[in-house]
Design an enzyme around this catalytic site. Sequence first.
Site, mmCIF file in Angstrom:
data_model
loop_
_atom_site.group_PDB
_atom_site.id
_atom_site.type_symbol
_atom_site.label_atom_id
_atom_site.label_comp_id
_atom_site.label_asym_id
_atom_site.label_seq_id
_atom_site.Cartn_x
_atom_site.Cartn_y
_atom_site.Cartn_z
ATOM 1 N N VAL A 111 -30.463 -43.939 -35.266
ATOM 2 C CA VAL A 111 -30.111 -44.115 -33.845
ATOM 3 C C VAL A 111 -28.715 -44.696 -33.652
ATOM 4 O O VAL A 111 -28.112 -44.530 -32.595
ATOM 5 C CB VAL A 111 -31.146 -44.975 -33.058
ATOM 6 C CG1 VAL A 111 -32.480 -44.281 -32.938
ATOM 7 C CG2 VAL A 111 -31.264 -46.370 -33.646
ATOM 8 N N LYS B 21 -30.795 -57.933 -28.307
ATOM 9 C CA LYS B 21 -31.937 -57.709 -27.411
ATOM 10 C C LYS B 21 -31.624 -58.179 -25.979
ATOM 11 O O LYS B 21 -32.116 -57.593 -25.010
ATOM 12 C CB LYS B 21 -33.185 -58.405 -27.958
ATOM 13 C CG LYS B 21 -33.715 -57.771 -29.258
ATOM 14 C CD LYS B 21 -34.130 -56.334 -29.056
ATOM 15 C CE LYS B 21 -34.805 -55.730 -30.273
ATOM 16 N NZ LYS B 21 -35.197 -54.332 -30.067
ATOM 17 N N ILE C 253 -45.709 -59.460 -32.372
ATOM 18 C CA ILE C 253 -46.596 -58.319 -32.585
ATOM 19 C C ILE C 253 -46.831 -58.142 -34.082
ATOM 20 O O ILE C 253 -45.891 -58.277 -34.890
ATOM 21 C CB ILE C 253 -45.970 -57.028 -31.979
ATOM 22 C CG1 ILE C 253 -45.490 -57.271 -30.531
ATOM 23 C CG2 ILE C 253 -46.967 -55.880 -32.051
ATOM 24 C CD1 ILE C 253 -46.535 -57.737 -29.536
ATOM 25 N N SER D 171 -37.032 -57.772 -26.500
ATOM 26 C CA SER D 171 -37.825 -58.795 -27.196
ATOM 27 C C SER D 171 -37.817 -60.062 -26.365
ATOM 28 O O SER D 171 -36.847 -60.328 -25.632
ATOM 29 C CB SER D 171 -37.195 -59.094 -28.560
ATOM 30 O OG SER D 171 -37.730 -60.298 -29.093
ATOM 31 N N TYR E 176 -29.846 -60.854 -33.602
ATOM 32 C CA TYR E 176 -30.980 -60.110 -33.031
ATOM 33 C C TYR E 176 -31.160 -60.458 -31.554
ATOM 34 O O TYR E 176 -31.295 -59.572 -30.701
ATOM 35 C CB TYR E 176 -32.247 -60.456 -33.829
ATOM 36 C CG TYR E 176 -33.508 -59.741 -33.367
ATOM 37 C CD1 TYR E 176 -33.791 -58.455 -33.797
ATOM 38 C CD2 TYR E 176 -34.416 -60.374 -32.512
ATOM 39 C CE1 TYR E 176 -34.950 -57.801 -33.385
ATOM 40 C CE2 TYR E 176 -35.572 -59.731 -32.094
ATOM 41 C CZ TYR E 176 -35.837 -58.447 -32.541
ATOM 42 O OH TYR E 176 -36.991 -57.804 -32.125
HETATM 43 P P1 NAP Z 1 -41.121 -52.123 -37.658
HETATM 44 O O1 NAP Z 1 -42.572 -52.098 -37.962
HETATM 45 O O2 NAP Z 1 -40.176 -52.804 -38.591
HETATM 46 O O3 NAP Z 1 -40.618 -50.623 -37.409
HETATM 47 C C1 NAP Z 1 -39.272 -50.383 -37.107
HETATM 48 C C2 NAP Z 1 -39.114 -48.916 -36.758
HETATM 49 O O4 NAP Z 1 -37.742 -48.713 -36.388
HETATM 50 C C3 NAP Z 1 -39.403 -48.003 -37.934
HETATM 51 O O5 NAP Z 1 -40.049 -46.851 -37.463
HETATM 52 C C4 NAP Z 1 -38.003 -47.648 -38.446
HETATM 53 O O6 NAP Z 1 -37.917 -46.346 -38.997
HETATM 54 C C5 NAP Z 1 -37.218 -47.650 -37.152
HETATM 55 N N1 NAP Z 1 -35.781 -47.808 -37.372
HETATM 56 C C6 NAP Z 1 -35.121 -48.891 -37.858
HETATM 57 N N2 NAP Z 1 -33.799 -48.630 -37.911
HETATM 58 C C7 NAP Z 1 -33.629 -47.361 -37.441
HETATM 59 C C8 NAP Z 1 -32.502 -46.537 -37.237
HETATM 60 N N3 NAP Z 1 -31.248 -46.952 -37.519
HETATM 61 N N4 NAP Z 1 -32.692 -45.288 -36.728
HETATM 62 C C9 NAP Z 1 -33.938 -44.841 -36.430
HETATM 63 N N5 NAP Z 1 -35.058 -45.585 -36.608
HETATM 64 C C10 NAP Z 1 -34.881 -46.833 -37.109
HETATM 65 O O7 NAP Z 1 -40.837 -52.826 -36.249
HETATM 66 P P2 NAP Z 1 -41.775 -53.033 -34.961
HETATM 67 O O8 NAP Z 1 -42.322 -54.400 -35.044
HETATM 68 O O9 NAP Z 1 -42.651 -51.888 -34.766
HETATM 69 O O10 NAP Z 1 -40.629 -53.096 -33.844
HETATM 70 C C11 NAP Z 1 -40.374 -52.026 -32.945
HETATM 71 C C12 NAP Z 1 -39.426 -52.547 -31.873
HETATM 72 O O11 NAP Z 1 -40.038 -53.648 -31.206
HETATM 73 C C13 NAP Z 1 -38.099 -53.051 -32.407
HETATM 74 O O12 NAP Z 1 -37.055 -52.727 -31.516
HETATM 75 C C14 NAP Z 1 -38.300 -54.550 -32.432
HETATM 76 O O13 NAP Z 1 -37.079 -55.254 -32.368
HETATM 77 C C15 NAP Z 1 -39.153 -54.736 -31.212
HETATM 78 N N6 NAP Z 1 -39.922 -55.981 -31.205
HETATM 79 C C16 NAP Z 1 -40.837 -56.241 -32.169
HETATM 80 C C17 NAP Z 1 -41.538 -57.418 -32.137
HETATM 81 C C18 NAP Z 1 -42.563 -57.812 -33.171
HETATM 82 O O14 NAP Z 1 -43.045 -58.946 -33.148
HETATM 83 N N7 NAP Z 1 -42.953 -56.917 -34.075
HETATM 84 C C19 NAP Z 1 -41.298 -58.350 -31.119
HETATM 85 C C20 NAP Z 1 -40.357 -58.065 -30.144
HETATM 86 C C21 NAP Z 1 -39.678 -56.853 -30.196
HETATM 87 P P3 NAP Z 1 -37.925 -46.026 -40.600
HETATM 88 O O15 NAP Z 1 -38.968 -46.894 -41.214
HETATM 89 O O16 NAP Z 1 -38.250 -44.567 -40.631
HETATM 90 O O17 NAP Z 1 -36.540 -46.322 -41.095
#
Ligand code: NAP
Length: 236
Positions: free
Chosen positions: A58, A153, A182, A136, A149
């Site tokens: 992305v 965000k 999460i 976030s 980060y």
């Molecule tokens: P995750 O399990 O680490 O998954 C991250 C996803 O983003 C993976 O599918 C990864 O794809 C993709 N990704 C990373 N860099 C990329 C790039 N340059 N281009 C395309 N895809 C990319 O994270 P998650 O917890 O599901 O988080 C999803 C979103 O929610 C993020 O924006 C995160 O900041 C936000 N968020 C998460 C939390 C939490 O507590 N988990 C809290 C607040 C916000 P690949 O594996 O295929 O590389």
Amino acid sequence: MEKVAIVTGGSRGIGESICEEFINNGYKVILNYRNSYEKAIKIKEKLGENLFLIKADVGNLEEVKVMADFCINQFGRIDVLVNNAGISQIKPFADITEEDWDEMIRVNLKGVYNTTKAVIDLMIHQKYGKIINISSIWGEVGASCEVHYSTAKAGVIGFTKALAKELALSNIQVNCIAPGIIDTDMNAEFNKEELKKEVPSEKLGTPKDIAKAVLFLASDDANYITGQVLGVNGGM
Ligand code: NAP
């Protein structure tokens, strides 16, 4: 008419759950991934013929444009863009290098610019669109040892509010979800019991908790909601 949604970072965690929710509700879905090819293939096997896999970083505008062009050529429309792809890193500010900083901003903030840029002309032409950005809670209140980060965000929240105003007359709604903690790979290095103590409900959120909120904001029930930040965080 089946609606078409692009979900960035759909190969794991929250993005995977968003893809599943859209498929279960009759959408055609472009699942974007970067590295997790094997996982993306397994999701495709599970979710079936209405799911399409597109590899793109992305943070790279050219790759993102190829993804949007595939969508335009295949379906002639893009109804929903979910900017979910993201990376995280825990480091005291003093240890964050210029490379760390640039990569965080490139993926988590410029990525949102890139994907939106790639779809926006079509959405304006359609006079229809939903852009849902996954920010976030740390973009709202700041997290210690996550300055880059939190900055990215917070930027996503500013982007959302400004673009919502600009596109309201084009019938495009732009909103943000600000998840709390999460249960995904992103938090794998932390002790879950310790994390729960941070949350008033004493529960971690699930990817599905976020996916349900995304589905609502993508629906026509949310047509009068734009420029908002929806906290999904168990009371944090
Ligand atoms: P995750 O399990 O680490 O998954 C991250 C996803 O983003 C993976 O599918 C990864 O794809 C993709 N990704 C990373 N860099 C990329 C790039 N340059 N281009 C395309 N895809 C990319 O994270 P998650 O917890 O599901 O988080 C999803 C979103 O929610 C993020 O924006 C995160 O900041 C936000 N968020 C998460 C939390 C939490 O507590 N988990 C809290 C607040 C916000 P690949 O594996 O295929 O590389």
